[in-house]
Motif scaffolding. Structure first.
Motif, PDB file in Angstrom:
ATOM      1  N   LEU A 163      -2.193  10.756  -3.531  1.00 59.89           N
ATOM      2  CA  LEU A 163      -1.916  10.703  -2.091  1.00 59.89           C
ATOM      3  C   LEU A 163      -1.250  12.000  -1.643  1.00 59.89           C
ATOM      4  O   LEU A 163      -1.574  12.532  -0.573  1.00 59.89           O
ATOM      5  CB  LEU A 163      -1.034   9.494  -1.761  1.00 59.89           C
ATOM      6  CG  LEU A 163      -1.729   8.124  -1.833  1.00 59.89           C
ATOM      7  CD1 LEU A 163      -0.701   7.005  -1.749  1.00 59.89           C
ATOM      8  CD2 LEU A 163      -2.765   7.983  -0.716  1.00 59.89           C
ATOM      9  N   ALA A 171      -5.942   7.359   4.188  1.00 56.74           N
ATOM     10  CA  ALA A 171      -6.183   6.763   2.873  1.00 56.74           C
ATOM     11  C   ALA A 171      -6.269   5.246   3.017  1.00 56.74           C
ATOM     12  O   ALA A 171      -5.424   4.618   3.659  1.00 56.74           O
ATOM     13  CB  ALA A 171      -5.057   7.137   1.913  1.00 56.74           C
ATOM     14  N   ILE A 173      -6.637   1.748   0.751  1.00 62.92           N
ATOM     15  CA  ILE A 173      -6.382   1.322  -0.629  1.00 62.92           C
ATOM     16  C   ILE A 173      -7.073  -0.014  -0.888  1.00 62.92           C
ATOM     17  O   ILE A 173      -6.830  -0.991  -0.167  1.00 62.92           O
ATOM     18  CB  ILE A 173      -4.861   1.136  -0.866  1.00 62.92           C
ATOM     19  CG1 ILE A 173      -4.058   2.305  -0.288  1.00 62.92           C
ATOM     20  CG2 ILE A 173      -4.568   0.887  -2.336  1.00 62.92           C
ATOM     21  CD1 ILE A 173      -4.036   3.541  -1.093  1.00 62.92           C
ATOM     22  N   ILE A 198       3.312   3.560  -0.891  1.00 68.75           N
ATOM     23  CA  ILE A 198       2.401   3.739   0.253  1.00 68.75           C
ATOM     24  C   ILE A 198       3.091   3.719   1.625  1.00 68.75           C
ATOM     25  O   ILE A 198       2.594   4.335   2.556  1.00 68.75           O
ATOM     26  CB  ILE A 198       1.224   2.732   0.220  1.00 68.75           C
ATOM     27  CG1 ILE A 198       1.697   1.275   0.345  1.00 68.75           C
ATOM     28  CG2 ILE A 198       0.395   2.919  -1.046  1.00 68.75           C
ATOM     29  CD1 ILE A 198       0.546   0.246   0.404  1.00 68.75           C
ATOM     30  N   VAL A 204      -1.550   6.641   4.445  1.00 70.46           N
ATOM     31  CA  VAL A 204      -2.079   5.330   4.042  1.00 70.46           C
ATOM     32  C   VAL A 204      -2.140   4.430   5.279  1.00 70.46           C
ATOM     33  O   VAL A 204      -1.128   4.168   5.924  1.00 70.46           O
ATOM     34  CB  VAL A 204      -1.214   4.673   2.950  1.00 70.46           C
ATOM     35  CG1 VAL A 204      -1.772   3.286   2.603  1.00 70.46           C
ATOM     36  CG2 VAL A 204      -1.160   5.554   1.706  1.00 70.46           C
ATOM     37  N   TYR A 207      -4.379  -1.526   3.344  1.00 71.77           N
ATOM     38  CA  TYR A 207      -4.403  -2.104   1.991  1.00 71.77           C
ATOM     39  C   TYR A 207      -5.359  -3.288   2.086  1.00 71.77           C
ATOM     40  O   TYR A 207      -5.133  -4.224   2.850  1.00 71.77           O
ATOM     41  CB  TYR A 207      -2.966  -2.471   1.621  1.00 71.77           C
ATOM     42  CG  TYR A 207      -2.714  -3.390   0.424  1.00 71.77           C
ATOM     43  CD1 TYR A 207      -3.697  -3.779  -0.485  1.00 71.77           C
ATOM     44  CD2 TYR A 207      -1.418  -3.875   0.213  1.00 71.77           C
ATOM     45  CE1 TYR A 207      -3.405  -4.618  -1.551  1.00 71.77           C
ATOM     46  CE2 TYR A 207      -1.110  -4.711  -0.861  1.00 71.77           C
ATOM     47  CZ  TYR A 207      -2.130  -5.091  -1.735  1.00 71.77           C
ATOM     48  OH  TYR A 207      -1.833  -5.929  -2.788  1.00 71.77           O
ATOM     49  N   ILE A 224       0.923  -0.382   8.197  1.00 70.38           N
ATOM     50  CA  ILE A 224      -0.247  -0.465   7.306  1.00 70.38           C
ATOM     51  C   ILE A 224      -0.989  -1.787   7.565  1.00 70.38           C
ATOM     52  O   ILE A 224      -0.371  -2.853   7.577  1.00 70.38           O
ATOM     53  CB  ILE A 224       0.190  -0.381   5.824  1.00 70.38           C
ATOM     54  CG1 ILE A 224       0.793   0.997   5.518  1.00 70.38           C
ATOM     55  CG2 ILE A 224      -0.988  -0.670   4.890  1.00 70.38           C
ATOM     56  CD1 ILE A 224       1.401   1.113   4.121  1.00 70.38           C
TER      57      ILE A 224
END
Ligand SMILES: [Zn+2]
Length: 279
Positions: A163, A171, A173, A198, A204, A207, A224
């Motif tokens: 990362l 990003a 995940i 993260i 990020v 997820y 996130i």
């Protein structure tokens, strides 16, 4: 989209379009039915939809629990056979492992996966870089047929370093196991350690997990997105959707759409627009 379709011939894949699949639970016995679902039929139904799309997705992710229960080599032989038409249609497939998988037998049956260059030799991990996002495919398989999962220190260190080396691009995940906590944690055992990696790394944005066999989209207080993919294969509770999720990336986020195998399901076609937290 309209302009693209007018200009293109529909044969070139859309580089912002991705298919997210999880919990296929393919059994070597193709006739096996669990909770009213034949997993092979359901997978083939999704595969046919992917193959018929114009333009096609740039790639397909399978986010773990590929195999029915104990990750048998014959389960993976079926998986390899069912993935072939998708690959022949020009869509690369990226595979994560879950708690119903067995890493060694997976690699024995899918030799090209074993031979693929991986950032961590002993885990089924990948970094798929595209112009709009970096997809990190992680490996949370700890013990076959035991529910919880774990990434481990080595993998988390690699994630943190990777990362840091890729700060500019959003990003996303992918991990089979859901975030979990408490004594009866059947999800990811090192959830806190993952979030320590993260949350502060603002690139990020999401997820994405399976494991619970429930379709749900939530948001961590850090911003996130937490995307719980439905199973392609059987559902745990009657009435829950099974299918896959289409993800369309844009400069500021991602539009996701639930595609149910049973297109009469009330959740079929549900769309969630996700905006990325600030970097
Ligand atoms: Zn599962």
């Amino acid at each position: 989209m309209l302009g693209y379709n007018l200009l293109g011939d529909g044969k070139r894949p859309d580089s912002d379009s991705w298919a997210l699949l999880s919990d296929t639970h393919l059994a070597a016995n193709r006739t096996l039915v669990v909770h009213g679902v034949n997993m092979t039929d359901y997978f083939m139904s999704v595969a046919r939809e992917l193959e018929a799309m114009a333009p096609k997705c740039a790639g397909v992710f399978v986010n773990g629990d590929c195999a029915y229960n104990t990750g048998e080599k014959s389960d993976y032989a079926l998986m390899a056979a069912l993935l072939e038409p998708i690959r022949q249609a020009g869509m690369p497939v990226h595979i994560a492992l879950g708690n119903h998988d067995n890493r060694q037998r997976f690699w024995e049956a899918l030799q090209e996966e074993k031979a693929a260059r991986r950032p961590l030799k002993d885990r089924q991990v990948a970094l798929v870089g595209t112009s709009r996002a970096n997809w990190f495919v992680l490996d949370s398989l700890e013990q076959t047929a035991a529910a919880p999962g774990m990434l481990g220190g080595e993998q988390l260190d690699w994630l943190a370093r990777s990362l840091d080396d890729n700060r500019e691009c959003p990003a996303l995940i992918l991990i089979h196991h859901n975030p979990g906590k408490g004594e009866k944690n059947h999800g990811l055992k090192d959830t806190e350690a993952l979030f320590e990696v993260i949350r502060p790394r603002k690139q990020v944005k999401a997820y994405i997990f399976g494991h619970t066999h429930v379709w749900k989209v939530e948001r961590d207080p850090s911003g996130i997105h937490l995307i719980n993919l439905p199973p392609v294969g059987f559902v745990f509770r009657d009435g829950e959707p099974s299918g896959w999720v289409h993800a369309a990336l844009n400069p500021k986020g991602m539009r996701i759409e639930l595609r149910c195998v049973d297109q009469a399901h009330k959740a079929h076609g549900q769309v969630v627009e996700l905006d990325w937290r600030a970097s």
